[in-house]
Each structure stands twice: as C-alpha cells, then as structure tokens.
Motif scaffolding. Structure first.
Motif, PDB file in Angstrom:
ATOM      1  N   THR A 206       0.860  -1.179   0.000  1.00  0.00           N
ATOM      2  CA  THR A 206       0.000   0.000   0.000  1.00  0.00           C
ATOM      3  C   THR A 206       0.894   1.226   0.000  1.00  0.00           C
ATOM      4  O   THR A 206       1.849   1.290   0.772  1.00  0.00           O
ATOM      5  N   LEU A 207       0.592   2.193  -0.846  1.00  0.00           N
ATOM      6  CA  LEU A 207       1.363   3.432  -0.822  1.00  0.00           C
ATOM      7  C   LEU A 207       1.002   4.261   0.402  1.00  0.00           C
ATOM      8  O   LEU A 207       1.869   4.650   1.178  1.00  0.00           O
ATOM      9  N   ASP A 208      -0.277   4.554   0.589  1.00  0.00           N
ATOM     10  CA  ASP A 208      -0.747   5.418   1.665  1.00  0.00           C
ATOM     11  C   ASP A 208      -1.772   4.656   2.484  1.00  0.00           C
ATOM     12  O   ASP A 208      -2.744   4.126   1.938  1.00  0.00           O
ATOM     13  N   GLY A 209      -1.572   4.583   3.790  1.00  0.00           N
ATOM     14  CA  GLY A 209      -2.469   3.817   4.649  1.00  0.00           C
ATOM     15  C   GLY A 209      -3.537   4.648   5.330  1.00  0.00           C
ATOM     16  O   GLY A 209      -4.281   4.120   6.170  1.00  0.00           O
ATOM     17  N   ARG A 210      -3.671   5.927   4.971  1.00  0.00           N
ATOM     18  CA  ARG A 210      -4.657   6.803   5.622  1.00  0.00           C
ATOM     19  C   ARG A 210      -6.030   6.589   4.961  1.00  0.00           C
ATOM     20  O   ARG A 210      -6.363   7.220   3.962  1.00  0.00           O
ATOM     21  N   THR A 211      -6.820   5.690   5.513  1.00  0.00           N
ATOM     22  CA  THR A 211      -8.067   5.262   4.863  1.00  0.00           C
ATOM     23  C   THR A 211      -9.286   5.469   5.759  1.00  0.00           C
ATOM     24  O   THR A 211     -10.294   4.781   5.592  1.00  0.00           O
ATOM     25  N   GLN A 214     -12.713   5.899   4.047  1.00  0.00           N
ATOM     26  CA  GLN A 214     -13.273   4.876   3.171  1.00  0.00           C
ATOM     27  C   GLN A 214     -14.580   4.326   3.722  1.00  0.00           C
ATOM     28  O   GLN A 214     -14.792   4.267   4.932  1.00  0.00           O
ATOM     29  N   SER A 215     -15.439   3.905   2.803  1.00  0.00           N
ATOM     30  CA  SER A 215     -16.713   3.279   3.170  1.00  0.00           C
ATOM     31  C   SER A 215     -16.728   1.844   2.675  1.00  0.00           C
ATOM     32  O   SER A 215     -15.773   1.375   2.030  1.00  0.00           O
ATOM     33  N   ASP A 216     -17.804   1.147   2.943  1.00  0.00           N
ATOM     34  CA  ASP A 216     -17.911  -0.252   2.522  1.00  0.00           C
ATOM     35  C   ASP A 216     -17.944  -0.406   1.005  1.00  0.00           C
ATOM     36  O   ASP A 216     -17.672  -1.491   0.487  1.00  0.00           O
ATOM     37  N   THR A 217     -18.298   0.662   0.297  1.00  0.00           N
ATOM     38  CA  THR A 217     -18.369   0.581  -1.163  1.00  0.00           C
ATOM     39  C   THR A 217     -17.032   0.867  -1.833  1.00  0.00           C
ATOM     40  O   THR A 217     -16.925   0.746  -3.054  1.00  0.00           O
ATOM     41  N   ASP A 218     -16.018   1.254  -1.038  1.00  0.00           N
ATOM     42  CA  ASP A 218     -14.722   1.643  -1.616  1.00  0.00           C
ATOM     43  C   ASP A 218     -13.764   0.462  -1.707  1.00  0.00           C
ATOM     44  O   ASP A 218     -12.586   0.557  -1.357  1.00  0.00           O
ATOM     45  N   SER A 219     -14.259  -0.672  -2.172  1.00  0.00           N
ATOM     46  CA  SER A 219     -13.400  -1.852  -2.348  1.00  0.00           C
ATOM     47  C   SER A 219     -13.918  -2.645  -3.533  1.00  0.00           C
ATOM     48  O   SER A 219     -15.069  -2.502  -3.945  1.00  0.00           O
ATOM     49  N   ALA A 226      -5.401 -11.021   2.626  1.00  0.00           N
ATOM     50  CA  ALA A 226      -5.835 -11.918   3.705  1.00  0.00           C
ATOM     51  C   ALA A 226      -7.256 -12.445   3.450  1.00  0.00           C
ATOM     52  O   ALA A 226      -8.118 -12.423   4.333  1.00  0.00           O
ATOM     53  N   ASP A 227      -7.509 -12.861   2.210  1.00  0.00           N
ATOM     54  CA  ASP A 227      -8.767 -13.510   1.830  1.00  0.00           C
ATOM     55  C   ASP A 227      -9.991 -12.598   1.901  1.00  0.00           C
ATOM     56  O   ASP A 227     -11.122 -13.075   1.972  1.00  0.00           O
ATOM     57  N   ALA A 228      -9.772 -11.276   1.850  1.00  0.00           N
ATOM     58  CA  ALA A 228     -10.891 -10.337   1.823  1.00  0.00           C
ATOM     59  C   ALA A 228     -10.511  -9.152   0.941  1.00  0.00           C
ATOM     60  O   ALA A 228      -9.322  -8.866   0.750  1.00  0.00           O
ATOM     61  N   PRO A 229     -11.497  -8.453   0.381  1.00  0.00           N
ATOM     62  CA  PRO A 229     -11.168  -7.298  -0.455  1.00  0.00           C
ATOM     63  C   PRO A 229     -10.388  -6.236   0.314  1.00  0.00           C
ATOM     64  O   PRO A 229     -10.654  -5.990   1.500  1.00  0.00           O
ATOM     65  N   VAL A 230      -9.447  -5.604  -0.353  1.00  0.00           N
ATOM     66  CA  VAL A 230      -8.681  -4.524   0.262  1.00  0.00           C
ATOM     67  C   VAL A 230      -9.618  -3.359   0.561  1.00  0.00           C
ATOM     68  O   VAL A 230     -10.411  -2.934  -0.287  1.00  0.00           O
ATOM     69  N   GLY A 231      -9.537  -2.845   1.770  1.00  0.00           N
ATOM     70  CA  GLY A 231     -10.359  -1.704   2.175  1.00  0.00           C
ATOM     71  C   GLY A 231     -10.118  -1.388   3.626  1.00  0.00           C
ATOM     72  O   GLY A 231      -9.851  -2.282   4.447  1.00  0.00           O
ATOM     73  N   ARG A 232     -10.174  -0.104   3.958  1.00  0.00           N
ATOM     74  CA  ARG A 232      -9.942   0.348   5.327  1.00  0.00           C
ATOM     75  C   ARG A 232      -8.659  -0.277   5.877  1.00  0.00           C
ATOM     76  O   ARG A 232      -7.597  -0.140   5.282  1.00  0.00           O
ATOM     77  N   GLY A 233      -8.752  -0.978   7.012  1.00  0.00           N
ATOM     78  CA  GLY A 233      -7.541  -1.518   7.630  1.00  0.00           C
ATOM     79  C   GLY A 233      -7.070  -2.839   7.062  1.00  0.00           C
ATOM     80  O   GLY A 233      -6.002  -3.340   7.462  1.00  0.00           O
ATOM     81  N   ASN A 234      -7.845  -3.432   6.152  1.00  0.00           N
ATOM     82  CA  ASN A 234      -7.432  -4.713   5.572  1.00  0.00           C
ATOM     83  C   ASN A 234      -6.524  -4.467   4.380  1.00  0.00           C
ATOM     84  O   ASN A 234      -6.980  -4.355   3.239  1.00  0.00           O
ATOM     85  N   ARG A 235      -5.224  -4.403   4.651  1.00  0.00           N
ATOM     86  CA  ARG A 235      -4.250  -4.051   3.618  1.00  0.00           C
ATOM     87  C   ARG A 235      -2.848  -4.350   4.141  1.00  0.00           C
ATOM     88  O   ARG A 235      -2.645  -4.506   5.353  1.00  0.00           O
ATOM     89  N   PRO A 236      -1.862  -4.422   3.231  1.00  0.00           N
ATOM     90  CA  PRO A 236      -0.478  -4.620   3.672  1.00  0.00           C
ATOM     91  C   PRO A 236      -0.028  -3.460   4.567  1.00  0.00           C
ATOM     92  O   PRO A 236      -0.389  -2.307   4.339  1.00  0.00           O
ATOM     93  N   SER A 237       0.751  -3.795   5.584  1.00  0.00           N
ATOM     94  CA  SER A 237       1.245  -2.788   6.522  1.00  0.00           C
ATOM     95  C   SER A 237       2.667  -3.157   6.935  1.00  0.00           C
ATOM     96  O   SER A 237       2.984  -4.346   7.068  1.00  0.00           O
TER      97      SER A 237
END
Length: 439
Positions: A206-211, A214-219, A226-237
């Motif tokens: 992830t380039l920028d982790g400030r999410t 984001q809403s539920d529709t932003d994925s 980790a077996d779920a769509p990237v969104g909010r805190g579910n992302r590489p860190s």
C-alpha cells in the motif's frame, strides 16, 4: 530496423485537413511494448485545438483528440492501427474512452491490454481489429457502482511466468477527492485476464495507509488481502510511505514521503519488483525532493532501494521523468531522466550511469524511456521528432555505455533513410499502408 516512425493514419489527417505546418496540433507518445516474436506496439495521442472551432460541424475545423495503438512488424513496417478516444467522423462513439497515463501490456495469450488511471483496462486482439473486453473505472466525482464502474488495473506488467503485476486505485484516501493509485498487487501464475475472466490480484504493498474516509463501497472483490477485499484496515502494513520514511529518516519532514505518489511498477522477475515512489510535488522547484525506486518482493517485504542516485544531481523531478523499466529475463532495471541513463542489477547496485553532461550522451535529453523488450532492447522515444529508437542491452551492463553511444551515433543515419521513405512534415509521420480500426 532499430528506428521506427511513430505514425498517424493518413485518412485521419485528410478528414481533419490537418496542416502539419500550422500550429495547434500535437502528437504525444505514451508507451510502447514488444512481443517475443519482435512485433512492436506503440501507444500515442494525436490532438488539435483551435480557438475558433467551437460548435463547428466541419471535421476540418473541429478540435479532436485520438489515442492510437500502432502495430509494427519485425521489419518496422506499420501494419495496423487502432483509433479510439473519440468517434471518427461519420462513425459510432468510441468503445474505449481516452485514458490518462495509459500504458500497454502484451498478455500471455497475445492480447493487448491498455490500462489507464484510475483503473480502467481494455483488451484488444493482437491484430487490433477487435475490442475483446472492457473494465472501466471513473475518477470518483462521477463514481458509479455496478457494471459501469468495474475496474481492473491502472497499469499491468507481465512477469516471465505470466503473473500480472498491477497498480490499482482506491477511493477515500486521506482527504483527497477521487481515486488514486495506491495498491501494488500480483496475480498467481496460470490465471488469465480475458473476456469474462478477471483474476484475483493479491495486494502486496500500500502506498498510503490513511483510509479513515473509506466506506464499505470503496473496495473491489478482485483486489484482495488476507482472503478479503482490500479496504480500510485490511491491507499490507506498514505502507510504503511509512516504510520509506523510516528507511530514509524523513518521518515528519516537509520534504519526505507524506502525500507521495507512485508510478507503474516494474518486474525484476516473478517475485521481486521495483515501485517508483516520489515525494509531494510543489509549485516551486522540486529538484532535491525525496524519491525512491523501492524494491518489494512478492510477500510485500521492502528489500531496499535501487542505489547510487543523488537526490539533486540525479533528480527525476526535472522534466518529471519518473519511469523505471526492467528486463526480468536478465534481472536488470533502467531509468532515464534529464541528467542521465541508469542501469541496476537485481541486488539494487547501480551498474551503469551515462551522464547527459558528457558529449556522447547529450542527445539522451531529447528521449523518453518507454520500455524494455523481451529481446533485451530499450525503447526510447524522441520527444519532438516522433521516432522510436531500439537500443540493444548487452548482458554485461558494463558494456551498456558503448551500446548506447553506438545507437545514438546511428540515429541520424537511420532517420535520414526514414525521411526519404515517409517525407514527414514538421516531424509528423503520415502512413497510409496500415489497416485502420476505429473503436
């Protein structure tokens, strides 16, 4: 043939009665790729603006803006051109809208993918005569969910094993409006992109982790972590912004990596990639601003950076030349900006630097680096003369300077031969031999 003309279809010039000697027109070269067989595809943009043309029904007076993909055979001859971005006079609306920062990729099955920001991808047949599939993405202020907002990637690079190394975009980052390229992701070997087939992309960075915005529709279901769509805190860190700030000691600095951007990732191989990351661009001079060509493996681990560059003396901000290309078959990477041409090995060590301050390499300031071919050739586009120069890269990068000098010396001779063949006017190369396919 080591020099190719970047051509425009003669019929388009005739319909619009474009006078190459008159002002108001421009030809922009965006990208080029080559197949393993030696064919070359060149992506360019042709446009004209006239202040008095508003509302005119006459194509000879109207403004226009087309994107062109031209296929050259192994001998350098243009054999087919796809025209899109707007309707050709008398034709139907274009099936492919004009894309921002568009790039090409030759997929393992031979199809040509054109991807553009924020995340639109369109597939064309190898002959450029058919649009096979489209996955559009809007910028955000016109965001539409459902079938009209079904993106794939903002850029695609194909690794030797056929994995798709992609840059994808997200909505709801920090306090920014619209969608921004923010995720580096890869597909698994053996998965294919095609009509009705959109492979899963596994996010590795992830380039920028400030999410927080984001809403539920932003994925999107095809970009996963980790077996779920990237969104909010579910992302590489940690994010690349955080990791590079720590690596360079610039955390909290006004001229660090906060609000940075990235450009198209390049592949050193199937499991090691280069991600160009650039600090925030200011209205004043940006020379000396932070930038990194980050080395990231396919598990998302930051392995360091391509080394040997000085923030000021080698700054890509002069001219905004941010492209890095690679030869994954020999594990080499290359970058060209106004100060020089650079080459690295897979360990990140700078192996060659050709300074544009030195006489043999001064002509490089007139070229943009577009790609490296499967045969190990650099594709350089002349910014004003609209010619594509192929530079063979020796296996030993210590010999690269000689190869580049030889290619630059031969440029004038081959250009003269092409001028006799095409008779360009004001460096506009008109071609009437290629099959033209409006899309």
């Amino acid at each position: 043939m080591t020099l190719l003309p970047i051509t425009a279809p003669a019929f388009l010039l005739d319909v619009h009665r474009l006078d190459p000697e008159a002002g108001g027109w421009g030809l922009r070269v965006d990208h080029a790729v080559a197949t393993t067989a030696g064919d070359t595809y060149v992506l360019a943009g042709l446009r004209r603006y006239r202040a008095h043309a508003a509302g005119s029904a006459d194509p000879a007076e109207r403004d226009f803006g087309y994107q062109l993909i031209t296929r050259h055979d192994t001998g350098g001859k243009p054999i087919a051109t796809a025209v899109f971005g707007q309707a050709v006079p008398g034709g139907v609306p274009s099936a492919i809208p004009e894309g921002d920062s568009a790039t090409l990729a030759v997929l393992p099955d031979g199809a040509i993918a054109i991807s553009s920001k924020p995340g639109s991808t369109h597939l064309l047949s190898p002959d450029l005569d058919k649009v096979l599939a489209s996955w559009p993405m809007s910028w955000g202020w016109e965001k539409q969910q459902g079938p009209r907002d079904d993106p794939f990637a903002a850029s695609i690079t194909v690794t030797p094993a056929g994995r798709l190394l992609c840059m994808t975009s997200e909505y709801g980052l920090s306090n920014w409006a619209g969608a921004h390229p923010n995720i580096v992701a890869v597909s698994e070997p053996g998965t294919a992109l095609g009509p009705g087939r959109k492979p899963v992309l596994r996010a590795i960075a992830t380039l920028d982790g400030r999410t927080d915005c984001q809403s539920d529709t932003d994925s999107y279901a095809h970009v996963r972590y980790a077996d779920a769509p990237v969104g909010r805190g579910n992302r590489p860190s940690p994010s690349l912004t955080e990791a590079l700030s720590e690596l360079t000691g610039t955390s909290g600095s006004l001229y660090g990596y906060l609000d940075s951007t990235m450009t198209r990732p390049a592949a050193f191989g199937d499991d090691l990639f280069v991600v160009p990351v650039f600090g925030k661009t200011y209205r004043s001079s940006n020379r000396g601003q932070e930038f990194s060509f980050a080395l990231v493996d396919d598990r998302g681990v930051l392995r360091g950076r391509l080394g040997g560059l000085h923030l000021r003396e080698d700054s890509p901000f002069t001219g905004f030349d941010f492209t890095v290309v690679s030869d994954p078959h020999h594990a080499h990477a290359f970058h060209l900006n106004r100060y020089g041409l650079y080459a690295w090995s897979a360990d990140g060590v700078l192996r060659a630097r050709m300074s544009t301050a030195e006489k043999p390499f001064k002509p490089l300031v007139h070229f943009a680096l577009l790609e490296c071919t499967p045969a190990g050739e650099l594709l350089l586009a002349h910014r004003k003369q609209h010619l594509l120069l192929r530079v063979p890269v020796p296996q030993d990068l210590d010999d690269l300077a000689v190869a580049v000098e030889t290619a630059l010396k031969g440029y004038g001779r081959e250009r003269t031969m092409l001028k006799r063949q095409y008779g360009p006017v004001n460096w506009l190369w008109s071609d009437d031999a290629a099959t033209v396919n409006p899309h």
